[in-house]
Motif scaffolding. Structure first.
Motif, short mmCIF file in Angstrom:
data_model
loop_
_atom_site.label_atom_id
_atom_site.label_comp_id
_atom_site.label_asym_id
_atom_site.label_seq_id
_atom_site.Cartn_x
_atom_site.Cartn_y
_atom_site.Cartn_z
N VAL A 450 -7.00 -3.53 -12.52
CA VAL A 450 -6.74 -2.73 -11.32
C VAL A 450 -7.87 -2.91 -10.33
N ARG A 451 -7.50 -3.04 -9.07
CA ARG A 451 -8.47 -2.94 -7.97
C ARG A 451 -7.83 -2.08 -6.88
N THR A 452 -8.51 -1.02 -6.48
CA THR A 452 -8.05 -0.15 -5.40
C THR A 452 -9.15 -0.01 -4.37
N THR A 453 -8.80 -0.19 -3.11
CA THR A 453 -9.72 0.09 -2.01
C THR A 453 -9.06 1.12 -1.10
N PHE A 454 -9.87 1.97 -0.47
CA PHE A 454 -9.30 3.11 0.26
C PHE A 454 -10.30 3.63 1.29
N ARG A 455 -9.77 4.39 2.22
CA ARG A 455 -10.63 5.07 3.19
C ARG A 455 -10.07 6.47 3.41
N MET A 456 -10.89 7.48 3.11
CA MET A 456 -10.52 8.86 3.35
C MET A 456 -10.80 9.17 4.82
N ASP A 457 -9.73 9.23 5.62
CA ASP A 457 -9.90 9.32 7.08
C ASP A 457 -8.60 9.78 7.72
N ASN A 458 -8.70 10.16 9.00
CA ASN A 458 -7.52 10.52 9.77
C ASN A 458 -6.73 9.29 10.16
N SER A 459 -5.49 9.49 10.52
CA SER A 459 -4.67 8.41 11.09
C SER A 459 -5.28 7.98 12.43
#
Length: 537
Positions: A450-459
């Motif tokens: 598994v590899r997950t990348t993400f950004r916790m942010d507004n649209s």
């Protein structure tokens, strides 16, 4: 027959069935020490074992470790006689057995806990090891809760490492080497299992302890040069150890890199001997029962002990959270330095943490020591392996999940197994709405990457992208992910299910967990080139 030809002759006369998996393999260059062992040991060891011996000796020579050793004993050997020879020089330091020795072919040996031990005629500080420049070590394969005596001692004392396993605390160790007293250090995992080395760095009596190739600390003790002969499984005070032991070594001190190289080589040799982590023991109170370097992590009260978790771009520590009474099966660590990390998580019905309701089964590391701020890009990579026979009869089942500052549903991304069928997917949540990836087939009994990348942010800046086994599972981008009010976030490295109805257990292995919160997304290459994992089968 010349000594150089002895192993070649043995190979020529050994049947294919005796060679096993080594049949048909070409023989590497033979070391003189391998030939000496082949000549001395009776009954004659197989060529398969001698090949592994030769590989190990070659590795230790290439890394400069072999030249530092006075004594090197291997108890993962084909006969009890083979265990008694010093690989460095078969004519020096041979072990003499006293009392009852428990021997497991090709794996380890142990004193019986009361009378069995070995003596030698080798005097400490008389060879490459000297006062101010010495090191001894052993590789233990069992949790010993009955005594705190190390396998390596000498008749005059002043050489020891004392520690024992405990399911409730991360106990300290006491180490001395050419000292009249010792230093006290945390044993890190509360376990007696692994490759332990005590090193005397100078005559100022700086003592350093290594576990599985990594230093766990240093300290100063009262200098007093040791005398006497080497003893194994017995101390000078007639105390005995019941540990299962695979290796013992003694010589001059090593560099940090050599300590790591030595541990890697010993783990690799044991894996070749089939002394390695394997699936099995699902539902037992013990976890797997095969002989292997399993560290059973103490559970404490279920929410009070902190462990090193991963040494990737962030050196994370995590609080173990689960049912205190689930020791020793619930969380097992194998600190084989050939892998970044390796764990086995198992839950049984009723395995609730102290803060859970009765419908929850949980074992996890809470890594809130690393808080991920709002508007930061994160990255995670890991491998997981579901043991065959595991049950998915529940209403939810979470694997590593990103948690927020809430008492409700965590924000995600949450990696999850679908109830009833165990398919794999990922979801994110902004109360009251949950968005999920497709759930795809997730075969048990094999590794998944598994590899997950993400950004916790507004649209439009928020996103989550996940790959499973080299294929993109989903890409949710240009959207809001999480909320600023629920920041900061942290990872729970979990096996966490709810409302299990059939009472059956679930076990998942994790390997090579890597977590990053720098924004640099360093794990993109793991999609097509995951880190190596052990076979387990």
């Amino acid at each position: 027959m010349r000594r150089r030809d002895l192993l070649t002759g043995l190979l020529a006369t050994t049947t294919a069935s005796a060679l096993g998996t080594a049949a048909g393999l070409s023989m590497p260059a033979v070391n003189d020490e391998t030939n000496a062992l082949a000549s001395a040991i009776s009954p004659a060891p197989s060529s398969a074992w001698l090949q592994q011996v030769d590989i190990l000796i070659t590795t230790l020579k290439q890394t400069g470790i072999w030249a530092t050793l006075d004594l090197f004993y291997c108890f993962a050997a084909p006969s009890q006689s083979a265990c008694t020879y010093n690989w460095v020089n078969t004519a020096l330091g041979r072990l003499t057995a006293h009392g009852s020795i428990s021997y497991s072919a090709g794996q380890c040996l142990a004193g019986d806990g009361s009378t069995g031990w070995f003596s030698t005629n080798f005097q400490v500080n008389s060879g490459k090891a000297s006062d101010g420049n010495s090191a001894f070590g052993h590789f233990c394969l069992s949790e010993c809760t009955s005594d705190d005596i190390s396998p390596f001692q000498c008749s005059g004392d002043k050489f020891s490492i004392g520690h024992k396993a405990n399911g409730s605390v991360i106990s300290n160790i006491m180490a001395c080497l050419n000292t009249s007293d010792g230093i006290s250090l945390s044993s890190v995992y509360g376990s007696t299992v692994g490759h332990w080395t005590v090193q005397q760095n100078d005559t100022a009596a700086q003592i350093q302890v290594f576990l599985d190739g990594s230093s766990i600390g240093t300290g100063a003790a009262t200098h007093s040069a040791g005398v006497g002969t080497v003893q194994l499984l017995k101390s000078g005070h007639d105390h005995f150890t019941s540990r299962q032991v695979a290796f013992v070594h003694y010589g001059s001190k090593l560099t940090a890199q050599q300590q790591l190289d030595l541990s890697k080589a010993l783990y690799s040799f044991l894996a070749a001997m089939d002394v390695r982590p394997k699936i099995g023991g699902l539902g037992l109170s013990t976890g797997p029962t095969n002989v292997a370097p399993y560290k059973h992590l103490p559970t404490g009260n279920g929410n009070n002990l902190v462990y090193p978790v991963t040494t990737s771009t962030n050196a994370l520590h995590g609080s173990l959270q689960g049912r205190a009474g689930a020791y020793p099966y619930c969380l097992i660590k194998v600190t084989d330095p050939n892998y970044l990390n390796l764990y086995r998580f198992e839950v049984h019905k009723g395995d609730a943490a102290p803060f859970d309701g009765p419908s929850i089964d949980r074992i996890q590391f809470n890594t809130a020591q690393l808080l991920i701020p709002w508007q930061v890009t994160g990255d995670i990579s890991f491998a997981f392996f579901i043991e065959p026979g595991s049950s998915f009869d529940c209403t939810f089942c979470d694997l590593p999940d990103l948690h927020d500052q809430t008492d409700g549903v965590n924000s995600g991304p949450t990696h999850a197994l679908y109830p009833r069928d165990g398919n794999f997917g990922v979801w994110v949540h902004i109360k009251p709405t949950t968005w999920s990836s497709p759930y795809v087939s997730c075969e048990t009994g094999r590794w998944h990457f598994v590899r997950t990348t993400f950004r916790m942010d507004n649209s439009p800046n928020g996103f989550v992208q996940t790959w499973l086994d080299g294929k993109q599972l989903w890409s949710r981008s240009g959207v809001q992910v999480g909320t600023q009010a629920r920041a900061p976030f942290w990872w729970n490295l979990a096996l966490y299910r709810g409302n299990n109805s059939n009472g059956l257990p679930l076990a998942v292995w994790y390997a090579n967990i890597e977590i990053d919160a720098s924004g640099s997304q360093p794990f993109a290459s793991r999609i097509s080139n995951p880190l190596p994992v052990p076979p387990l089968i």
